[in-house]
Design a protein around this motif. Structure first.
Motif, PDB file in Angstrom:
ATOM      1  N   GLY A  20       0.811  -1.213   0.000  1.00 54.10           N
ATOM      2  CA  GLY A  20       0.000   0.000   0.000  1.00 54.10           C
ATOM      3  C   GLY A  20       0.841   1.257   0.000  1.00 54.10           C
ATOM      4  N   TYR A  21       1.901   1.268   0.798  1.00 53.30           N
ATOM      5  CA  TYR A  21       2.784   2.432   0.854  1.00 53.30           C
ATOM      6  C   TYR A  21       3.494   2.633  -0.488  1.00 53.30           C
ATOM      7  N   ALA A  22       3.949   1.537  -1.088  1.00 59.34           N
ATOM      8  CA  ALA A  22       4.639   1.632  -2.374  1.00 59.34           C
ATOM      9  C   ALA A  22       3.705   2.173  -3.452  1.00 59.34           C
ATOM     10  N   ALA A  23       2.465   1.682  -3.458  1.00 57.17           N
ATOM     11  CA  ALA A  23       1.505   2.130  -4.469  1.00 57.17           C
ATOM     12  C   ALA A  23       1.167   3.602  -4.296  1.00 57.17           C
ATOM     13  N   ASP A  24       1.031   4.057  -3.058  1.00 56.19           N
ATOM     14  CA  ASP A  24       0.701   5.462  -2.821  1.00 56.19           C
ATOM     15  C   ASP A  24       1.834   6.373  -3.300  1.00 56.19           C
ATOM     16  N   LEU A  25       3.063   6.014  -2.983  1.00 59.19           N
ATOM     17  CA  LEU A  25       4.199   6.805  -3.456  1.00 59.19           C
ATOM     18  C   LEU A  25       4.278   6.786  -4.978  1.00 59.19           C
ATOM     19  N   GLU A  94      20.144  -3.908 -10.620  1.00 63.55           N
ATOM     20  CA  GLU A  94      19.885  -4.233 -12.024  1.00 63.55           C
ATOM     21  C   GLU A  94      18.775  -3.383 -12.636  1.00 63.55           C
ATOM     22  N   GLN A  95      17.774  -3.053 -11.823  1.00 65.94           N
ATOM     23  CA  GLN A  95      16.596  -2.362 -12.352  1.00 65.94           C
ATOM     24  C   GLN A  95      16.580  -0.865 -12.030  1.00 65.94           C
ATOM     25  N   ASP A  96      17.682  -0.330 -11.582  1.00 67.86           N
ATOM     26  CA  ASP A  96      17.769   1.102 -11.258  1.00 67.86           C
ATOM     27  C   ASP A  96      16.669   1.527 -10.287  1.00 67.86           C
ATOM     28  N   ILE A  97      16.489   0.736  -9.248  1.00 61.60           N
ATOM     29  CA  ILE A  97      15.474   1.028  -8.240  1.00 61.60           C
ATOM     30  C   ILE A  97      15.894   2.262  -7.440  1.00 61.60           C
ATOM     31  N   ASP A  98      14.929   3.149  -7.166  1.00 60.79           N
ATOM     32  CA  ASP A  98      15.197   4.376  -6.401  1.00 60.79           C
ATOM     33  C   ASP A  98      14.821   4.236  -4.932  1.00 60.79           C
ATOM     34  N   LEU A  99      13.902   3.313  -4.636  1.00 54.66           N
ATOM     35  CA  LEU A  99      13.387   3.169  -3.279  1.00 54.66           C
ATOM     36  C   LEU A  99      12.908   1.743  -3.078  1.00 54.66           C
ATOM     37  N   VAL A 100      13.259   1.164  -1.916  1.00 50.35           N
ATOM     38  CA  VAL A 100      12.761  -0.155  -1.532  1.00 50.35           C
ATOM     39  C   VAL A 100      11.764   0.046  -0.393  1.00 50.35           C
ATOM     40  N   VAL A 101      10.586  -0.565  -0.503  1.00 55.57           N
ATOM     41  CA  VAL A 101       9.566  -0.475   0.543  1.00 55.57           C
ATOM     42  C   VAL A 101       9.331  -1.873   1.085  1.00 55.57           C
ATOM     43  N   LEU A 131      12.253   2.213   2.864  1.00 57.30           N
ATOM     44  CA  LEU A 131      11.122   2.573   3.710  1.00 57.30           C
ATOM     45  C   LEU A 131      10.606   1.308   4.380  1.00 57.30           C
ATOM     46  N   THR A 132      10.650   1.280   5.719  1.00 55.61           N
ATOM     47  CA  THR A 132      10.180   0.124   6.464  1.00 55.61           C
ATOM     48  C   THR A 132       8.856   0.464   7.130  1.00 55.61           C
ATOM     49  N   VAL A 133       7.895  -0.442   6.977  1.00 57.70           N
ATOM     50  CA  VAL A 133       6.560  -0.217   7.531  1.00 57.70           C
ATOM     51  C   VAL A 133       6.109  -1.449   8.296  1.00 57.70           C
ATOM     52  N   LYS A 134       5.249  -1.224   9.271  1.00 58.19           N
ATOM     53  CA  LYS A 134       4.692  -2.324  10.046  1.00 58.19           C
ATOM     54  C   LYS A 134       3.321  -2.696   9.502  1.00 58.19           C
ATOM     55  N   ALA A 135       2.795  -3.820   9.950  1.00 55.10           N
ATOM     56  CA  ALA A 135       1.494  -4.296   9.472  1.00 55.10           C
ATOM     57  C   ALA A 135       0.410  -3.271   9.777  1.00 55.10           C
ATOM     58  N   PRO A 275       6.748   4.216  16.038  1.00 59.54           N
ATOM     59  CA  PRO A 275       5.315   4.052  15.766  1.00 59.54           C
ATOM     60  C   PRO A 275       4.971   4.410  14.324  1.00 59.54           C
ATOM     61  N   ALA A 276       5.861   5.119  13.650  1.00 64.14           N
ATOM     62  CA  ALA A 276       5.628   5.550  12.266  1.00 64.14           C
ATOM     63  C   ALA A 276       6.605   4.838  11.335  1.00 64.14           C
ATOM     64  N   PRO A 277       6.289   4.744  10.053  1.00 64.44           N
ATOM     65  CA  PRO A 277       7.240   4.195   9.078  1.00 64.44           C
ATOM     66  C   PRO A 277       8.540   4.996   9.097  1.00 64.44           C
ATOM     67  N   VAL A 278       9.641   4.334   8.785  1.00 63.49           N
ATOM     68  CA  VAL A 278      10.952   4.980   8.791  1.00 63.49           C
ATOM     69  C   VAL A 278      11.634   4.772   7.446  1.00 63.49           C
ATOM     70  N   MET A 279      12.064   5.868   6.840  1.00 62.06           N
ATOM     71  CA  MET A 279      12.870   5.791   5.636  1.00 62.06           C
ATOM     72  C   MET A 279      14.320   6.057   6.006  1.00 62.06           C
ATOM     73  N   THR A 280      15.173   5.079   5.780  1.00 63.85           N
ATOM     74  CA  THR A 280      16.599   5.250   6.060  1.00 63.85           C
ATOM     75  C   THR A 280      17.328   5.555   4.767  1.00 63.85           C
ATOM     76  N   VAL A 281      18.265   6.492   4.852  1.00 62.54           N
ATOM     77  CA  VAL A 281      19.000   6.957   3.682  1.00 62.54           C
ATOM     78  C   VAL A 281      20.487   6.880   3.987  1.00 62.54           C
ATOM     79  N   ARG A 282      21.213   6.151   3.152  1.00 56.68           N
ATOM     80  CA  ARG A 282      22.653   6.010   3.378  1.00 56.68           C
ATOM     81  C   ARG A 282      23.425   7.107   2.654  1.00 56.68           C
ATOM     82  N   ARG A 283      24.366   7.714   3.343  1.00 58.24           N
ATOM     83  CA  ARG A 283      25.194   8.760   2.728  1.00 58.24           C
ATOM     84  C   ARG A 283      25.949   8.174   1.541  1.00 58.24           C
ATOM     85  N   GLY A 284      25.882   8.881   0.424  1.00 55.39           N
ATOM     86  CA  GLY A 284      26.580   8.415  -0.774  1.00 55.39           C
ATOM     87  C   GLY A 284      25.761   7.489  -1.637  1.00 55.39           C
TER      88      GLY A 284
END
Length: 287
Positions: A20-25, A94-101, A131-135, A275-284
């Motif tokens: 659901g989060y992936a589809a909304d984004l 391989e697929q030039d992914i910009d974000l993993v949910v 982006l990590t989300v809980k049920a 309690p909220a989803p967390v998006m982690t971003v690695r430097r570089g």
């Protein structure tokens, strides 16, 4: 910012929440979603078993794609055979992914403090934001985002999260909350009110002002800055709970030497307990 979004799925409730989060984004960014199921190569013993497991994974991927396509989002399905986290990271490259949910475990009992091992490894090693989300039954969905928290300590690792956070805030017309939690517990009683604390507060002020300035330049509708004292990850969690935060965006350590295998402890604990989803971003990484 996001053109290709990967959602690994195994058909579980937690993975379904991530869909659901992936589809909304994807709707907001006009992005393609990739639904990936992985057959764990370590569990295979013979060909008939493989065929059955692969068929089940293909069915999960197809159901996921059907769920996403209903919302008008372009979606592509894939099934890979490998060690799961390696398959996810390889597909990302391989697929030039910009974000993993991805989904995490729930928050009942001890699972509240544990990440699924696959998710944990992807968060630690991914070159792109995760982006990590809980049920959904663990508090309900938090999109569309209205309040986004960006914890910062002023380091380069923390600043890696600023651009993605601002971009999402502009896309959703959300408020940015810039927060620095000064770890007074680590200072010792003798210096908490002295010159060291003054220096830390000056650095904290500079860190949140950096976010405020960049957000203002990007025409983010509202920005709030806060400096708190105490245990950093508890302070972040408390702020998120008290301000109805919908999304936390924060940086992690880099990948040099042993840091490749370790998240900053604050980021790791935040991902596990937020309690909220967390998006982690690695430097570089690719942002």
């Amino acid at each position: 910012m996001f053109e290709n979004i990967l959602v690994p799925t195994d058909g579980s409730d937690c993975a379904q929440a991530a869909v659901g989060y992936a589809a909304d984004l994807a709707r907001r960014y006009d992005a393609k979603v990739h639904a990936l199921c992985v057959v764990d190569s370590r569990t295979l013993e013979n060909a008939p078993q493989y065929d059955q497991i692969k068929k089940e994974r293909e069915e999960v991927a197809e159901r996921t794609c059907n769920d996403i396509s209903v919302s008008g989002v372009t979606v592509e399905q894939a099934v890979r055979t490998d060690v799961p986290h390696k398959a996810i990271l390889r597909y990302t490259a391989e697929q030039d992914i910009d974000l993993v949910v991805m989904g995490t475990h729930g928050r009942t009992g001890v699972e509240r403090y544990l990440l699924g091992s696959v998710t944990e490894k992807v968060v630690r090693l991914s070159d792109v934001p995760v982006l990590t989300v809980k049920a959904e039954d663990d508090g309900g969905v938090t999109y569309p985002y209205t309040d986004i928290l960006v914890p910062t300590d002023g380091s380069e690792g923390a600043e890696a999260a600023i651009a993605p956070a601002i971009d999402i805030a502009r896309t959703y017309d959300a408020r940015i909350h810039a927060l620095t939690v000064i770890d007074t517990m680590a200072l010792g009683a003798d210096v908490r009110s002295g010159a060291i604390l003054d220096t830390l507060e000056e650095s904290a002020q500079s860190a949140v002002e950096t976010i405020e300035e960049q957000a203002t330049r990007a025409s983010v509708s509202a920005v709030e800055t806060t400096i708190a004292h105490g245990n950093p990850y508890r302070g972040i969690r408390s702020y998120a709970e008290n301000h109805d935060i919908d999304l936390i965006v924060m940086g992690t350590h880099g990948r040099s030497g042993i840091e490749r295998y370790l998240l900053g402890s604050v980021a790791e604990k935040t991902v596990r307990t937020s309690p909220a989803p967390v998006m982690t971003v690695r430097r570089g990484g690719n942002q």
